[in-house]
Design an enzyme around this catalytic site. Structure first.
Site, PDB file in Angstrom:
ATOM      1  N   SER A 125      -4.747   8.437 -26.591  1.00 49.81           N
ATOM      2  CA  SER A 125      -4.256   9.340 -25.550  1.00 49.81           C
ATOM      3  C   SER A 125      -5.392   9.796 -24.648  1.00 49.81           C
ATOM      4  O   SER A 125      -6.522   9.969 -25.082  1.00 49.81           O
ATOM      5  CB  SER A 125      -3.607  10.569 -26.175  1.00 49.81           C
ATOM      6  OG  SER A 125      -3.250  11.470 -25.145  1.00 49.81           O
ATOM      7  N   LYS A 179       0.936   9.627 -32.579  1.00 45.59           N
ATOM      8  CA  LYS A 179       0.852   9.496 -31.115  1.00 45.59           C
ATOM      9  C   LYS A 179       2.243   9.665 -30.483  1.00 45.59           C
ATOM     10  O   LYS A 179       2.382  10.290 -29.423  1.00 45.59           O
ATOM     11  CB  LYS A 179       0.249   8.128 -30.737  1.00 45.59           C
ATOM     12  CG  LYS A 179       0.271   7.839 -29.239  1.00 45.59           C
ATOM     13  CD  LYS A 179      -0.552   8.860 -28.468  1.00 45.59           C
ATOM     14  CE  LYS A 179      -0.702   8.721 -26.986  1.00 45.59           C
ATOM     15  NZ  LYS A 179       0.202   8.108 -26.132  1.00 45.59           N
ATOM     16  N   HIS A 182       2.926  13.246 -30.436  1.00 40.79           N
ATOM     17  CA  HIS A 182       2.087  13.805 -29.356  1.00 40.79           C
ATOM     18  C   HIS A 182       2.835  13.685 -28.029  1.00 40.79           C
ATOM     19  O   HIS A 182       2.901  14.622 -27.236  1.00 40.79           O
ATOM     20  CB  HIS A 182       0.752  13.045 -29.309  1.00 40.79           C
ATOM     21  CG  HIS A 182      -0.031  13.219 -28.038  1.00 40.79           C
ATOM     22  ND1 HIS A 182       0.332  12.618 -26.845  1.00 40.79           N
ATOM     23  CD2 HIS A 182      -1.147  13.932 -27.755  1.00 40.79           C
ATOM     24  CE1 HIS A 182      -0.519  12.961 -25.897  1.00 40.79           C
ATOM     25  NE2 HIS A 182      -1.432  13.756 -26.419  1.00 40.79           N
ATOM     26  N   ASN A 183       3.420  12.516 -27.793  1.00 42.78           N
ATOM     27  CA  ASN A 183       4.113  12.303 -26.528  1.00 42.78           C
ATOM     28  C   ASN A 183       5.385  13.138 -26.417  1.00 42.78           C
ATOM     29  O   ASN A 183       5.717  13.633 -25.339  1.00 42.78           O
ATOM     30  CB  ASN A 183       4.440  10.816 -26.347  1.00 42.78           C
ATOM     31  CG  ASN A 183       3.224  10.032 -25.895  1.00 42.78           C
ATOM     32  OD1 ASN A 183       2.092  10.425 -26.173  1.00 42.78           O
ATOM     33  ND2 ASN A 183       3.435   8.931 -25.211  1.00 42.78           N
ATOM     34  N   GLU A 186       4.229  16.321 -25.452  1.00 33.01           N
ATOM     35  CA  GLU A 186       3.810  16.191 -24.029  1.00 33.01           C
ATOM     36  C   GLU A 186       5.023  16.351 -23.099  1.00 33.01           C
ATOM     37  O   GLU A 186       4.965  17.088 -22.103  1.00 33.01           O
ATOM     38  CB  GLU A 186       3.158  14.821 -23.846  1.00 33.01           C
ATOM     39  CG  GLU A 186       2.762  14.448 -22.435  1.00 33.01           C
ATOM     40  CD  GLU A 186       2.246  12.999 -22.364  1.00 33.01           C
ATOM     41  OE1 GLU A 186       1.294  12.670 -23.103  1.00 33.01           O
ATOM     42  OE2 GLU A 186       2.810  12.201 -21.599  1.00 33.01           O
TER      43      GLU A 186
HETATM   44  C1  6PG Z   1      -1.310   9.719 -23.139  1.00 30.07           C
HETATM   45  C2  6PG Z   1       0.030   9.646 -22.483  1.00 30.07           C
HETATM   46  C3  6PG Z   1       0.370   8.249 -22.092  1.00 30.07           C
HETATM   47  C4  6PG Z   1       1.566   8.210 -21.158  1.00 30.07           C
HETATM   48  C5  6PG Z   1       2.840   8.149 -21.940  1.00 30.07           C
HETATM   49  C6  6PG Z   1       3.994   8.915 -21.382  1.00 30.07           C
HETATM   50  O1  6PG Z   1      -1.313  10.284 -24.212  1.00 30.07           O
HETATM   51  O2  6PG Z   1      -2.305   9.251 -22.565  1.00 30.07           O
HETATM   52  O3  6PG Z   1       1.011  10.117 -23.360  1.00 30.07           O
HETATM   53  O4  6PG Z   1       0.502   7.508 -23.253  1.00 30.07           O
HETATM   54  O5  6PG Z   1       1.516   9.225 -20.255  1.00 30.07           O
HETATM   55  O6  6PG Z   1       3.149   6.796 -22.025  1.00 30.07           O
HETATM   56  O7  6PG Z   1       4.616   8.176 -20.423  1.00 30.07           O
HETATM   57  P1  6PG Z   1       6.076   8.463 -19.892  1.00 30.07           P
HETATM   58  O8  6PG Z   1       6.086   9.853 -19.357  1.00 30.07           O
HETATM   59  O9  6PG Z   1       6.200   7.444 -18.809  1.00 30.07           O
HETATM   60  O10 6PG Z   1       7.041   8.236 -20.984  1.00 30.07           O
END
Ligand code: 6PG
Length: 462
Positions: A125, A179, A182-183, A186
């Site tokens: 990430s 991960k 994590h997303n 996010e």
């Molecule tokens: C990271 C991000 C990266 C990317 C994701 C989310 O940790 O560097 O999470 O992996 O931003 O793929 O992408 P989407 O918003 O397009 O699902």
């Protein structure tokens, strides 16, 4: 014989950055790009060794070979593995640094082990810049591979004090799972920022300038973190005509799928993650613009305008609790998955890898790591964040004001629901059980005696 220590397979945006990162840390790194354009772009940038065939690249490596694949997640990873397998030897190590689904990583790990190849699934990430200067790296898969080349991965990663934001978290898909979560977090944090923006813009009718200034001030508060840091940058960017660029961006959000995977997993594990859920659905719902445009003409709006005294402080407090709750939901999911899959993920360690380098890094993660070291209970119960009372009160006021004024912020509102569920000693699902038993004889349990019970609820009915 060139004796390279590691190869990077795939020279797209992330692969190029990781390759440059490795080289800058002094590792003798062989590069391989499938397309001529990728190779040429790299070769013209400096003194790099870029191979055009997989055989040459593999031959250039010391044994056991370590190959870091940075290719598009999905079937491409399988194709690359298939093409490399005939030229690898037992004991060689393949690393997948893409956003692969943890189940694919699990499958690849086991299939490759049968052939004597060690496999690591690494969640990376930090985007392009992070990959270049130091990402957060969540490693899973072969422990032997980690013991052999973990020091290389560590040196690529971001650092907090003397600790690398890179570590081995468990076998098979454990790294990619962390991960993925994590997303999911996010997605939640991004949507919470967007909801807060909505309250300011559509509820309080602040000017763009005022909103940008508030987010700028928040950078140096307890909200500090990467996503809060970049929000004023995004808001402050003007288009060529001098108008805020953000106001010209189509309100349809894209996604690559990791947020949805998190949600699917939460359902499979039975873990309540409403804030991640709402943030994922906000993106899906955004796609149907026509529905929203029709709805805006047909459905009645609220009649009350928003009132929220001391709004800057209250929104900050509301967002602070929302961020903690987003982490809490993701951590609860990781804990359950670790138990269910038998990965034995060290939760404080996993979370500590997010302190630097990654997209969800924030000042809060220090306290969250501390909280998890003290207890594996829900982090909301920890004393590490001080008294959450003031924050929950602010979130209640903000949420109530949005409902009254008809500003749609379901991700934000899900936070207070989560908080209240967590403090609900007796839930209303006693009625659910009663109804299920009434229409379907599904039985229920009692609080005063053990066993499974059925009642004839409706007089005169069998
Ligand atoms: C990271 C991000 C990266 C990317 C994701 C989310 O940790 O560097 O999470 O992996 O931003 O793929 O992408 P989407 O918003 O397009 O699902």
């Amino acid at each position: 014989m060139m004796n390279f220590e590691i190869a990077v397979y795939g020279l797209g945006v992330m692969g190029s950055s990781l390759a440059k990162n490795l080289i800058s840390k002094g590792f003798r790194t062989a590069l391989f790009g499938k397309s001529q354009a990728e190779r040429e772009r790299f070769e013209t940038q400096g003194d790099y060794t870029v191979f055009s065939t997989e055989e040459e690249m593999v031959k250039s490596l010391k044994s056991p070979r370590v190959i870091f694949m940075m290719v598009t997640a999905g079937s491409v990873v399988d194709h690359v593995i298939e093409s490399l397998l005939p030229i690898l030897e037992k004991g060689d190590i393949l690393i997948d640094g893409g956003n692969s689904h943890f189940k694919d990583t699990q499958r690849r790990c086991n299939a490759l082990l049968e052939k004597g190849i060690h496999f690591l699934g690494v969640g990376v990430s930090g985007g392009e810049k992070g990959a270049l200067i130091g990402p957060s790296m969540m490693v899973g898969g072969s422990k032997e591979a980690w013991n052999f080349c973990g020091h290389i991965l560590e040196k690529m990663a971001a650092k907090v004090d003397d600790e690398y934001c890179c570590n081995y978290l468990g076998k098979e898909g454990a790294g990619h799972y962390v991960k993925m979560v994590h997303n999911g977090i996010e997605y939640a944090m991004i949507q919470l920022i967007a909801d807060t923006y909505s309250v300011m813009k559509r509820g309080l009718h602040l000017t763009h300038q005022e909103i940008t200034e508030i987010f700028t001030r928040w950078k140096n508060t307890e909200l500090n973190g990467y996503l809060i840091d970049i929000t004023p940058e995004v808001l402050g960017k003007n288009d060529a005509d001098g108008q805020p660029l953000i106001e010209k961006i189509l309100d349809v959000a894209q996604q690559k799928g990791t947020g949805s995977w998190t949600l699917e997993e939460a359902i499979a594990r039975g873990v309540y993650v409403p804030t991640i859920c709402e943030s994922v659905f906000a993106r899906y719902f955004s796609v149907d613009r026509q529905l929203r445009q029709e709805g805006s003409q047909i459905l009645k709006a609220a009649t009350k305008a928003m009132t929220l005294e001391n709004y800057e402080e209250k929104l900050k407090d509301a967002l602070y609790l929302s961020m903690i709750v987003s982490y809490a939901q993701g951590i609860a999911l990781m804990k359950k998955a670790s138990d269910d899959y038998g990965w034995e993920i060290d939760l404080p360690l996993a979370v500590s890898l997010w302190r630097e380098g990654c997209i969800i890094r924030s000042g809060l993660l220090k306290d969250i790591t501390k909280a998890l070291k003290e207890s594996d209970k829900n982090i909301l119960f920890s004393k590490s964040f001080g008294d959450l009372g003031k924050y929950q009160q602010a979130l209640r006021e903000v949420s109530a004001a949005t409902v009254e004024a008809g500003v749609a912020v379901p991700t934000m509102i899900s936070v207070i629901s989560y908080y209240d569920y967590c403090r609900t000693e007796k839930m209303n699902v006693d009625i659910v059980q009663g109804l299920r038993d009434c229409f379907g004889a599904h039985t229920y349990e009692r609080i005063d005696m053990a066993g499974s019970f059925h009642t004839d609820w409706v007089e005169g009915e069998e």
